[in-house]
Each structure stands twice: as C-alpha cells, then as structure tokens.
Motif scaffolding. Sequence first.
Motif, PDB file in Angstrom:
ATOM      1  N   ASP A  18     -12.616   3.638  -5.871  1.00  0.00           N
ATOM      2  CA  ASP A  18     -11.445   3.043  -6.496  1.00  0.00           C
ATOM      3  C   ASP A  18     -10.399   2.761  -5.416  1.00  0.00           C
ATOM      4  N   ILE A  19      -9.857   1.549  -5.393  1.00  0.00           N
ATOM      5  CA  ILE A  19      -8.877   1.179  -4.376  1.00  0.00           C
ATOM      6  C   ILE A  19      -7.653   2.086  -4.427  1.00  0.00           C
ATOM      7  N   GLN A  20      -7.245   2.505  -5.623  1.00  0.00           N
ATOM      8  CA  GLN A  20      -6.104   3.415  -5.736  1.00  0.00           C
ATOM      9  C   GLN A  20      -6.413   4.756  -5.087  1.00  0.00           C
ATOM     10  N   PHE A  21      -7.665   5.212  -5.223  1.00  0.00           N
ATOM     11  CA  PHE A  21      -8.088   6.463  -4.575  1.00  0.00           C
ATOM     12  C   PHE A  21      -7.993   6.321  -3.059  1.00  0.00           C
ATOM     13  N   ILE A  22      -8.393   5.183  -2.526  1.00  0.00           N
ATOM     14  CA  ILE A  22      -8.326   4.969  -1.074  1.00  0.00           C
ATOM     15  C   ILE A  22      -6.881   4.931  -0.612  1.00  0.00           C
ATOM     16  N   ARG A  23      -6.002   4.274  -1.383  1.00  0.00           N
ATOM     17  CA  ARG A  23      -4.583   4.235  -1.023  1.00  0.00           C
ATOM     18  C   ARG A  23      -3.996   5.644  -0.935  1.00  0.00           C
ATOM     19  N   ASN A  24      -4.370   6.484  -1.896  1.00  0.00           N
ATOM     20  CA  ASN A  24      -3.781   7.827  -1.988  1.00  0.00           C
ATOM     21  C   ASN A  24      -4.476   8.858  -1.098  1.00  0.00           C
ATOM     22  N   ASN A  25      -5.702   8.535  -0.631  1.00  0.00           N
ATOM     23  CA  ASN A  25      -6.498   9.528   0.118  1.00  0.00           C
ATOM     24  C   ASN A  25      -7.129   8.895   1.357  1.00  0.00           C
ATOM     25  N   THR A  26      -6.336   8.130   2.078  1.00  0.00           N
ATOM     26  CA  THR A  26      -6.866   7.381   3.224  1.00  0.00           C
ATOM     27  C   THR A  26      -7.525   8.287   4.254  1.00  0.00           C
TER      28      THR A  26
ATOM     29  N   SER B 213     -12.427   1.773  10.833  1.00  0.00           N
ATOM     30  CA  SER B 213     -11.348   0.783  10.766  1.00  0.00           C
ATOM     31  C   SER B 213     -11.444  -0.091   9.516  1.00  0.00           C
ATOM     32  N   ILE B 214     -12.627  -0.123   8.894  1.00  0.00           N
ATOM     33  CA  ILE B 214     -12.790  -0.917   7.680  1.00  0.00           C
ATOM     34  C   ILE B 214     -11.826  -0.459   6.590  1.00  0.00           C
ATOM     35  N   VAL B 215     -11.474   0.829   6.592  1.00  0.00           N
ATOM     36  CA  VAL B 215     -10.522   1.347   5.609  1.00  0.00           C
ATOM     37  C   VAL B 215      -9.153   0.701   5.819  1.00  0.00           C
ATOM     38  N   ASP B 216      -8.742   0.606   7.079  1.00  0.00           N
ATOM     39  CA  ASP B 216      -7.456  -0.037   7.377  1.00  0.00           C
ATOM     40  C   ASP B 216      -7.486  -1.525   7.016  1.00  0.00           C
ATOM     41  N   GLN B 217      -8.626  -2.163   7.250  1.00  0.00           N
ATOM     42  CA  GLN B 217      -8.750  -3.575   6.886  1.00  0.00           C
ATOM     43  C   GLN B 217      -8.598  -3.761   5.379  1.00  0.00           C
ATOM     44  N   VAL B 218      -9.252  -2.889   4.628  1.00  0.00           N
ATOM     45  CA  VAL B 218      -9.168  -2.953   3.170  1.00  0.00           C
ATOM     46  C   VAL B 218      -7.724  -2.791   2.708  1.00  0.00           C
ATOM     47  N   LEU B 219      -7.034  -1.806   3.256  1.00  0.00           N
ATOM     48  CA  LEU B 219      -5.661  -1.535   2.833  1.00  0.00           C
ATOM     49  C   LEU B 219      -4.716  -2.668   3.231  1.00  0.00           C
ATOM     50  N   GLU B 220      -4.945  -3.276   4.400  1.00  0.00           N
ATOM     51  CA  GLU B 220      -4.107  -4.391   4.832  1.00  0.00           C
ATOM     52  C   GLU B 220      -4.294  -5.592   3.910  1.00  0.00           C
ATOM     53  N   ILE B 221      -5.546  -5.929   3.614  1.00  0.00           N
ATOM     54  CA  ILE B 221      -5.822  -7.051   2.717  1.00  0.00           C
ATOM     55  C   ILE B 221      -5.288  -6.756   1.320  1.00  0.00           C
ATOM     56  N   ASP B 222      -5.477  -5.517   0.891  1.00  0.00           N
ATOM     57  CA  ASP B 222      -4.997  -5.117  -0.437  1.00  0.00           C
ATOM     58  C   ASP B 222      -3.485  -5.245  -0.534  1.00  0.00           C
ATOM     59  N   SER B 223      -2.772  -4.889   0.540  1.00  0.00           N
ATOM     60  CA  SER B 223      -1.317  -5.003   0.549  1.00  0.00           C
ATOM     61  C   SER B 223      -0.877  -6.458   0.415  1.00  0.00           C
ATOM     62  N   HIS B 224      -1.529  -7.350   1.155  1.00  0.00           N
ATOM     63  CA  HIS B 224      -1.209  -8.777   1.057  1.00  0.00           C
ATOM     64  C   HIS B 224      -1.524  -9.308  -0.335  1.00  0.00           C
ATOM     65  N   TRP B 225      -2.650  -8.856  -0.880  1.00  0.00           N
ATOM     66  CA  TRP B 225      -3.049  -9.300  -2.221  1.00  0.00           C
ATOM     67  C   TRP B 225      -2.011  -8.879  -3.259  1.00  0.00           C
ATOM     68  N   ARG B 226      -1.547  -7.643  -3.166  1.00  0.00           N
ATOM     69  CA  ARG B 226      -0.556  -7.153  -4.126  1.00  0.00           C
ATOM     70  C   ARG B 226       0.768  -7.895  -4.001  1.00  0.00           C
ATOM     71  N   GLN B 227       1.142  -8.219  -2.762  1.00  0.00           N
ATOM     72  CA  GLN B 227       2.371  -8.999  -2.549  1.00  0.00           C
ATOM     73  C   GLN B 227       2.270 -10.365  -3.219  1.00  0.00           C
ATOM     74  N   GLN B 228       1.088 -10.988  -3.094  1.00  0.00           N
ATOM     75  CA  GLN B 228       0.916 -12.308  -3.698  1.00  0.00           C
ATOM     76  C   GLN B 228       0.876 -12.224  -5.214  1.00  0.00           C
ATOM     77  N   VAL B 229       0.267 -11.179  -5.749  1.00  0.00           N
ATOM     78  CA  VAL B 229       0.259 -10.993  -7.204  1.00  0.00           C
ATOM     79  C   VAL B 229       1.685 -10.842  -7.716  1.00  0.00           C
ATOM     80  N   THR B 230       2.481 -10.061  -7.005  1.00  0.00           N
ATOM     81  CA  THR B 230       3.887  -9.872  -7.398  1.00  0.00           C
ATOM     82  C   THR B 230       4.653 -11.193  -7.315  1.00  0.00           C
ATOM     83  N   GLU B 231       4.386 -11.952  -6.249  1.00  0.00           N
ATOM     84  CA  GLU B 231       5.064 -13.240  -6.076  1.00  0.00           C
ATOM     85  C   GLU B 231       4.695 -14.205  -7.197  1.00  0.00           C
ATOM     86  N   VAL B 232       3.431 -14.245  -7.575  1.00  0.00           N
ATOM     87  CA  VAL B 232       2.982 -15.115  -8.670  1.00  0.00           C
ATOM     88  C   VAL B 232       3.660 -14.724  -9.978  1.00  0.00           C
TER      89      VAL B 232
END
Length: 422
Positions: A3-11, A27-46
């Motif tokens: 779960d992406i939320q689990f990864i955010r909370n338990n990196t 490093s794939i974990v950091d890549q996931v979190l970086e992309i996820d952060s951008h995705w969430r920003q765009q969802v909020t913007e939309v």
Amino acid sequence: MLDIQFIRNNTDLVKTSMANKGETDTSIVDQVLEIDSHWRQQVTEVESLRQESNSRSKEIGIMMAQGKKEEAQQIIKETGEMKEKIKDIEESSTDLKNKRDDLLLRIPNVAHESVPVGRNEEDNKVHATWGEPMKKTWHLPHWEIAEEHGWLDFKRGSKVAGAGFPFYLDGVARLQRALISFFIDKAVEKNYKEIQAPFFVNEDSARGTGQIPDKEDMMYVIPRDEFFAIPTAEVPVTNYFRDEIIQDNELPIRLVCHTPCWRREAGSYGKHVRGLNRLHQFDKVELVKFVHPDHSYDELESLKRDAEELLEALKLPYRTLLMCTGDMGFTQTKKYDLEVWSPGQEQWLEVSSCSNFESFQARRMMIRHRDKEGNVSILHTLNGSGLALPRVVAAILETYQHENGEVKVPEVLQSYFGREYL
C-alpha cells in the motif's frame, strides 16, 4: 504490492526489508515517493481548478440575466481554458500514477518481524523435526530403483519433449495417482473445497500473484495466445476471486487443487538435481486460503500443519524450516519449507512451501472483504504445497525399498493403490 500509504509512513522499514531480502538498490522507494508526491500535487491542483471552474460557471447565468454579455463571454473563455488545463493535468497525472504503480510492483513484500534476518539457505532456522532420518546402508537412490523396475523413462521423455520431462510408468505412475487422491481427500477432510483450475493463465493473472515482474524467466510462455503455462496452481486459484468482494461470513475460504506445473528452472549438474529432484514438468497438490487479516498468521500455522500431517501419515521423516529474509522470496511475509529425508541420497528434499502474503497479492488483484458494517478492505492470501509429487515419490522409493529390490506402498496409500507393493 504494498500500500502506498504504508510506504509513505514506513519508508525506512520498507528499505530495510528490501535490503534484508537481498535487494542492493533501495532507491526505487525514493522514486516511488517522489512520483507519488508529484501525482498528489496534480490531483490537488485538478480538484482546485475544477471547483473554481464550477464556481465561475455558475456566474455565467447570472451575468446573462443581468445583460452583462461581455463579462459572461469572458467567463466562458476562462472556464474553457481551465477545462483544457484540467485535461492536460489529468493526462499527466494518469501517466505519473501508471509510472508509480509500475514501480510499486517492483518493491518486495515486507518480512514479518518473526522472520530471521539472513542472506541464504544457511541462515534458515530449523523450526521442527519429525521422525528419525534413516541412515544409508544398502539403500539405492530413487533413479536407480526406478531404472531397475522400468518405472521412469527420462531418455524417451527427453526425446519427446526435452530434459526434465520424464515418462512415468506402471508402479510409479500408479503411485502418483494414489498420492494425488490421498492428498486431496485429506485436504477435503480439513474443510478445503476441491477445485479444478486452468493450466494456462494470462498476464494479469501472472502479475496478480507476483510471478511478474519477478519470475518471468521461470515460466513457459505461449506467445501466440499470450498465455503462461502455470508454474503452480497458486496462480489460477488465487486469481479465482480477482476483482471481487467476499463477505466476512464466507471467510476463511480454503481451496485444494491438483495441477501439473511447468518451470524453466536453470539446469545444473550433480546428485541434487538427478532423477526426480528437479524437473521442468511435475504434479502438485496446492492449498490456497483467503482469510481475514486478523487471522492470517494462525491460518499459516494451520496450513503448515496440514502439509506436515501428510508426511507423518506417509511415515516419511521430515524437518520444517523457517525461511530467512534472504531465502524467502519476493512476495512472502513469512514462509516455511518442509523437507523430507532421502535415505538413498542422504539429503533433505523440499516438498512444500507454506507462505503468508498478507495483502500483497490481494491488493494487486483487488480481492477484498466486506464486514457486517459494510466496510470494504483488502483480505489476506496464503498458499502451500500439499504436497509436490516428484520428491515425495523419490522419498517413498528410497524409504520403502527392501534389500531384494521390492518397494512397499505406504500403508495409508494401499487402499488407493490396490496392492501392498509397487
């Protein structure tokens, strides 16, 4: 998939677990979190743009009613531009989400806290033993017994298909049929429901149980029809409930299935891969469970016992290993291996793996459960071999052989087999 939320909370935990499973690059974990952060920003913007667009659209009617056509046309133009911007951002966010989810598929499951940390099979822990391993005196390895009686034909199997595809004949063919029936009957007694599954699956099914992207090179592919030959019944049976919601009062669901299995395992030489020790095609009876998350570790223990009791009924000495992090696998949180003693080879042979995946597989397949309040969440899946046939057959041939060359049928199988000796 985690779960992406689990990864955010338990990196840190996710990275540590990856390292413990032998993943050198986290490093794939950091890549996931970086992309996820951008995705969430765009969802909020939309969402913000859509709210603003809806609010401005309501002004159009008011402006028109007041005769302010120019102002209304300006708002129409602005909302039109907003809609175009929303469309562009949504396309970008969809692309980001797809990239994030693809990377999520490449992050292994987190090991349970009870799993020993280790690098390879030398770090596995002996969890239990049963029976006294027989010491080799005149005992022959199973391939010599089978050759003497004409029960296995590797040469013709290689001619017809290739190495690792033997023919079974007479006593051993009959023994396999007896074992399959015995294993299934014992599972049904334990409230498993018998199921017959397809022998081929599509890519979605292989991805659902974690065979891809992890074990693509292990599976036989039928390119024309875009099928995979199943490496284990786990794949089709666990996918049985894909994209479905199961009511809590139906859990646990326990299924038993016999199938042939196909695996493109890397070839090697030596006693440990001779005869029936490692094949490209073999039969197996699989036990699969769909359970409430609160009960999955209790269900793992009972699953292990269901497999152990089969070996005890056959009177075959065995040991149960608790697998370490580095020898456990990509998808499991906790795994036991059962190894039967081979007196003709003087080595332990793996005949079962019993695993808990928690929500890792079910999240990929969107298998959910609904409680009595109507809340829906991901359930847990487990599976175990109950049992894999070739090495069980090998152990029986070596354990039950007599010095005169005869091989006795284990007592619990004689009613299935129809006679006392092979």
